[in-house]
Design a protein around this motif. Structure first.
Motif, PDB file in Angstrom:
ATOM      1  N   GLY A 141       0.807  -1.438  -0.032  1.00  0.00           N
ATOM      2  CA  GLY A 141       0.076  -0.023   0.010  1.00  0.00           C
ATOM      3  C   GLY A 141       0.672   1.204  -0.046  1.00  0.00           C
ATOM      4  N   LEU A 142       2.284   1.177  -0.099  1.00  0.00           N
ATOM      5  CA  LEU A 142       2.783   2.213   0.167  1.00  0.00           C
ATOM      6  C   LEU A 142       2.937   3.373  -1.125  1.00  0.00           C
ATOM      7  CD1 LEU A 142       4.916   4.115   1.860  1.00  0.00           C
ATOM      8  CD2 LEU A 142       6.602   2.748   0.923  1.00  0.00           C
ATOM      9  N   ALA A 143       2.866   2.715  -1.992  1.00  0.00           N
ATOM     10  CA  ALA A 143       2.722   3.330  -3.706  1.00  0.00           C
ATOM     11  C   ALA A 143       1.370   3.901  -3.410  1.00  0.00           C
ATOM     12  CB  ALA A 143       3.006   2.439  -4.696  1.00  0.00           C
ATOM     13  N   ALA A 144       0.390   3.411  -3.211  1.00  0.00           N
ATOM     14  CA  ALA A 144      -0.974   3.839  -3.047  1.00  0.00           C
ATOM     15  C   ALA A 144      -0.869   5.286  -2.345  1.00  0.00           C
ATOM     16  CB  ALA A 144      -1.980   3.236  -2.612  1.00  0.00           C
ATOM     17  N   PHE A 145      -0.099   4.991  -1.206  1.00  0.00           N
ATOM     18  CA  PHE A 145      -0.351   6.202  -0.251  1.00  0.00           C
ATOM     19  C   PHE A 145       0.776   7.384  -0.811  1.00  0.00           C
ATOM     20  CE2 PHE A 145       1.833   8.687   3.139  1.00  0.00           C
ATOM     21  CZ  PHE A 145       0.773   9.562   3.490  1.00  0.00           C
ATOM     22  N   GLU A 146       1.716   7.019  -1.416  1.00  0.00           N
ATOM     23  CA  GLU A 146       2.496   8.023  -2.155  1.00  0.00           C
ATOM     24  C   GLU A 146       1.767   8.760  -3.025  1.00  0.00           C
ATOM     25  OE1 GLU A 146       6.171   6.148  -2.931  1.00  0.00           O
ATOM     26  OE2 GLU A 146       6.871   6.780  -1.090  1.00  0.00           O
ATOM     27  N   THR A 147       0.869   8.259  -3.861  1.00  0.00           N
ATOM     28  CA  THR A 147       0.095   8.711  -5.100  1.00  0.00           C
ATOM     29  C   THR A 147      -1.012   9.715  -4.244  1.00  0.00           C
ATOM     30  OG1 THR A 147       0.167   6.713  -6.458  1.00  0.00           O
ATOM     31  CG2 THR A 147      -1.475   8.455  -6.751  1.00  0.00           C
ATOM     32  N   PHE A 148      -1.827   9.143  -3.267  1.00  0.00           N
ATOM     33  CA  PHE A 148      -2.591   9.897  -2.489  1.00  0.00           C
ATOM     34  C   PHE A 148      -2.002  11.085  -1.743  1.00  0.00           C
ATOM     35  CE2 PHE A 148      -4.714  10.887   1.814  1.00  0.00           C
ATOM     36  CZ  PHE A 148      -6.151  11.238   1.398  1.00  0.00           C
ATOM     37  N   HIS A 149      -0.778  10.800  -1.110  1.00  0.00           N
ATOM     38  CA  HIS A 149      -0.264  12.009  -0.512  1.00  0.00           C
ATOM     39  C   HIS A 149       0.305  13.222  -1.211  1.00  0.00           C
ATOM     40  CE1 HIS A 149       2.433  13.856   2.429  1.00  0.00           C
ATOM     41  NE2 HIS A 149       3.586  13.713   1.766  1.00  0.00           N
ATOM     42  N   ALA A 150       0.617  12.830  -2.506  1.00  0.00           N
ATOM     43  CA  ALA A 150       0.869  13.888  -3.357  1.00  0.00           C
ATOM     44  C   ALA A 150       0.008  14.907  -3.882  1.00  0.00           C
ATOM     45  CB  ALA A 150       1.823  13.301  -4.693  1.00  0.00           C
ATOM     46  N   LEU A 151      -1.385  14.431  -3.503  1.00  0.00           N
ATOM     47  CA  LEU A 151      -2.417  15.384  -4.130  1.00  0.00           C
ATOM     48  C   LEU A 151      -2.506  16.619  -3.331  1.00  0.00           C
ATOM     49  CD1 LEU A 151      -5.165  12.585  -3.986  1.00  0.00           C
ATOM     50  CD2 LEU A 151      -4.337  13.657  -5.940  1.00  0.00           C
ATOM     51  N   PRO A 152      -2.882  17.633  -3.876  1.00  0.00           N
ATOM     52  CA  PRO A 152      -3.356  18.738  -3.044  1.00  0.00           C
ATOM     53  C   PRO A 152      -4.273  18.679  -2.079  1.00  0.00           C
ATOM     54  CG  PRO A 152      -3.600  19.244  -5.382  1.00  0.00           C
ATOM     55  CD  PRO A 152      -3.448  17.809  -5.359  1.00  0.00           C
ATOM     56  N   ILE A 153      -4.261  19.266  -0.819  1.00  0.00           N
ATOM     57  CA  ILE A 153      -5.037  19.158   0.114  1.00  0.00           C
ATOM     58  C   ILE A 153      -6.552  19.211  -0.112  1.00  0.00           C
ATOM     59  CG2 ILE A 153      -5.679  19.930   2.653  1.00  0.00           C
ATOM     60  CD1 ILE A 153      -2.757  20.109   3.285  1.00  0.00           C
ATOM     61  N   ALA A 154      -6.690  20.359  -1.344  1.00  0.00           N
ATOM     62  CA  ALA A 154      -8.155  20.582  -1.702  1.00  0.00           C
ATOM     63  C   ALA A 154      -8.875  19.160  -2.319  1.00  0.00           C
ATOM     64  CB  ALA A 154      -8.241  21.603  -2.640  1.00  0.00           C
ATOM     65  N   ASP A 155      -7.783  18.388  -2.884  1.00  0.00           N
ATOM     66  CA  ASP A 155      -8.545  17.214  -3.683  1.00  0.00           C
ATOM     67  C   ASP A 155      -8.472  16.041  -2.399  1.00  0.00           C
ATOM     68  OD1 ASP A 155      -8.255  18.577  -5.799  1.00  0.00           O
ATOM     69  OD2 ASP A 155      -6.589  17.369  -6.520  1.00  0.00           O
ATOM     70  N   LYS A 156      -8.191  16.409  -1.158  1.00  0.00           N
ATOM     71  CA  LYS A 156      -8.475  15.094  -0.155  1.00  0.00           C
ATOM     72  C   LYS A 156      -9.646  15.666   0.890  1.00  0.00           C
ATOM     73  CE  LYS A 156      -3.407  14.534   0.119  1.00  0.00           C
ATOM     74  NZ  LYS A 156      -2.082  14.723   0.878  1.00  0.00           N
ATOM     75  N   ILE A 157     -10.259  16.801   0.424  1.00  0.00           N
ATOM     76  CA  ILE A 157     -11.214  17.197   1.435  1.00  0.00           C
ATOM     77  C   ILE A 157     -12.463  16.062   1.437  1.00  0.00           C
ATOM     78  CG2 ILE A 157     -13.216  18.873   1.797  1.00  0.00           C
ATOM     79  CD1 ILE A 157     -10.426  20.061   2.595  1.00  0.00           C
ATOM     80  N   ALA A 158     -12.730  15.502   0.381  1.00  0.00           N
ATOM     81  CA  ALA A 158     -13.866  14.326   0.483  1.00  0.00           C
ATOM     82  C   ALA A 158     -13.335  13.335   1.256  1.00  0.00           C
ATOM     83  CB  ALA A 158     -14.144  13.775  -0.932  1.00  0.00           C
ATOM     84  N   PHE A 159     -12.175  12.849   1.388  1.00  0.00           N
ATOM     85  CA  PHE A 159     -11.752  11.841   2.221  1.00  0.00           C
ATOM     86  C   PHE A 159     -11.546  12.173   3.450  1.00  0.00           C
ATOM     87  CE2 PHE A 159      -7.772  10.401   4.248  1.00  0.00           C
ATOM     88  CZ  PHE A 159      -7.867   8.958   4.469  1.00  0.00           C
ATOM     89  N   LEU A 160     -11.480  13.661   3.827  1.00  0.00           N
ATOM     90  CA  LEU A 160     -11.171  14.020   5.250  1.00  0.00           C
ATOM     91  C   LEU A 160     -12.705  14.315   5.884  1.00  0.00           C
ATOM     92  CD1 LEU A 160      -8.090  16.594   4.342  1.00  0.00           C
ATOM     93  CD2 LEU A 160      -8.115  14.401   5.766  1.00  0.00           C
ATOM     94  N   SER A 161     -13.714  14.269   5.073  1.00  0.00           N
ATOM     95  CA  SER A 161     -15.178  14.646   5.635  1.00  0.00           C
ATOM     96  C   SER A 161     -15.992  13.453   5.354  1.00  0.00           C
ATOM     97  CB  SER A 161     -15.508  16.015   4.761  1.00  0.00           C
ATOM     98  OG  SER A 161     -14.507  16.881   4.571  1.00  0.00           O
ATOM     99  N   ARG A 162     -17.033  13.891   6.471  1.00  0.00           N
ATOM    100  CA  ARG A 162     -18.097  12.944   6.252  1.00  0.00           C
ATOM    101  C   ARG A 162     -19.319  13.725   6.215  1.00  0.00           C
ATOM    102  NH1 ARG A 162     -17.527  10.946  10.861  1.00  0.00           N
ATOM    103  NH2 ARG A 162     -15.917   9.247  10.537  1.00  0.00           N
ATOM    104  N   GLY A 163     -19.993  13.969   5.239  1.00  0.00           N
ATOM    105  CA  GLY A 163     -20.863  15.350   5.224  1.00  0.00           C
ATOM    106  C   GLY A 163     -20.425  16.462   5.536  1.00  0.00           C
TER     107      GLY A 163
END
Ligand code: CP
Length: 362
Positions: free
Chosen positions: A15-37
């Protein structure tokens, strides 16, 4: 430190490669992951907060503070999460973040467990990062993490996302990167004690701005307030990092970098002092930096505005003379206690209790 340097147990391979791809995203693109409604699924970055969310958090912190003043109110609040458990994984030293989170959990009725010394855990037997995080999540409903690695908490959240127990993660201090819950209590404190709130005020950040995770998170949160001006006061070796400066510029926040501590003092509405973060030294380089002219002493107080406040995330060494403590503008002990209410409010919101709590009259 990058994702591949995750040090818990053996090397984190799956899963490290998957995390590195995720980690490289701008935080704005992670908002859905960080939120629940409307709620936070995880609390990892200062940038995931917007102004309405901060205002809700401030209101709920005040309400919790008022509710728990009576035994009846305190008992009621402690009944709300009595079926939940939280783990504090603090592999870096901490006093106030640990104690305020632990006590905030207890205010909400959550039971707590902890690992503070990873040498007592099975990571010493070579357990992988992924397996350790999954094991923590098997027993609790929330994991609060302080770690020397910048991305450890984010990586943990990402690992759990793909499991049957995607429990929330809170970043309680990540390397030299961020300390978002410290910024929450700092914002709460400024909002509470500054006449007219934070909009239009001048915030002076002093000390090791290069490696200070509290000042990084706080500066980023200041983008949410109108007309805030930042005075970034440090020796040249400890200037704020370019990523934060770029974010301030993009957010339209005025800032000035200077080494003139005494000169800046008279302009500040908040004087925010920090210590040298020499735990992040590679080869003792902090000892070559002269910080004597970045110390707040009683003779400076005449320069500080009458309605200004003096803050410090603490612990301090000698950057604030203890004789300053008696000045009514010294708000760092109140700031420290405010962490109890903001952290309780944050966790209450993450467990969807905001409406229930606000409906209960204090
Ligand atoms: N402000 C802060 O993070 O303090 P501790 O290191 O004592 O938790």
């Amino acid at each position: 430190m990058n994702a591949s340097q995750t040090t818990m147990g053996g090397p984190a391979k799956s899963g490290l490669a998957a995390f590195e791809t995720f980690h490289a995203l701008p935080i704005a693109d992670k908002i859905a992951f960080l939120s629940r409604g409307r709620e936070l699924a995880h609390c990892l970055f200062a940038e995931q907060f917007d102004k309405p969310l901060l205002e809700r958090l401030i209101r709920l912190s005040d309400h919790l503070r008022a509710l728990t003043k009576t035994k009846e109110g305190d008992d009621y609040v402690a009944s709300l999460l009595s079926n939940k458990r939280a783990m504090l994984y603090f592999s870096q030293p901490s006093t106030r973040t640990f104690l305020s989170f632990q006590n905030a959990c207890h205010i909400l009725g959550m039971k707590t467990c902890e690992i503070r010394d990873p040498r007592t855990s099975s990571q010493m037997k070579g357990e992988t990062f992924e397996d350790s995080i999954r094991t923590f999540a098997s027993y609790v409903d929330l994991i609060i993490i302080r770690h020397v690695e910048n991305n450890f908490a984010e990586h943990a959240a990402r690992v759990l996302h793909d499991t049957h127990r995607p429990v929330p993660i809170i970043n309680a201090g990540a390397g030299t990167f961020q300390h978002p819950t410290q910024a929450l209590l700092d914002v709460y404190t400024m909002n509470r004690y500054l006449d007219g709130g934070i909009d239009g005020k001048t915030l002076m950040l002093v000390g090791d701005l290069k490696r200070g995770r509290t000042v990084r998170s706080l500066a980023l949160m200041m983008r949410l307030y109108r007309g805030v001006r930042l005075l970034l006061v440090s020796p040249p070796q400890f200037r704020m990092q370019p990523d934060v400066l770029a974010a301030l510029e993009k957010g339209g926040v005025r800032y000035e970098e200077t080494s003139d501590f005494a000169g800046a003092l008279s302009e500040a509405d908040t004087v925010y002092m920090t210590r040298v973060q020499d735990e992040h030294d590679v080869a003792g380089e902090s000892s070559a930096v002269n910080i004597a002219s970045f110390v707040l002493r009683p003779e400076h107080l005449a320069r500080v505005k009458p309605k200004a406040i003096i803050l410090h995330p603490l612990p301090r060494r000698d950057e604030i003379d203890p004789r300053v403590d008696a000045d009514p503008r010294a708000a760092y002990w109140r700031q420290e206690r405010n962490g109890l209410w903001t952290r309780a409010a944050l966790m209450a919101m993450m467990f969807g209790l905001e409406k229930t709590l606000l409906e209960r009259r204090a």
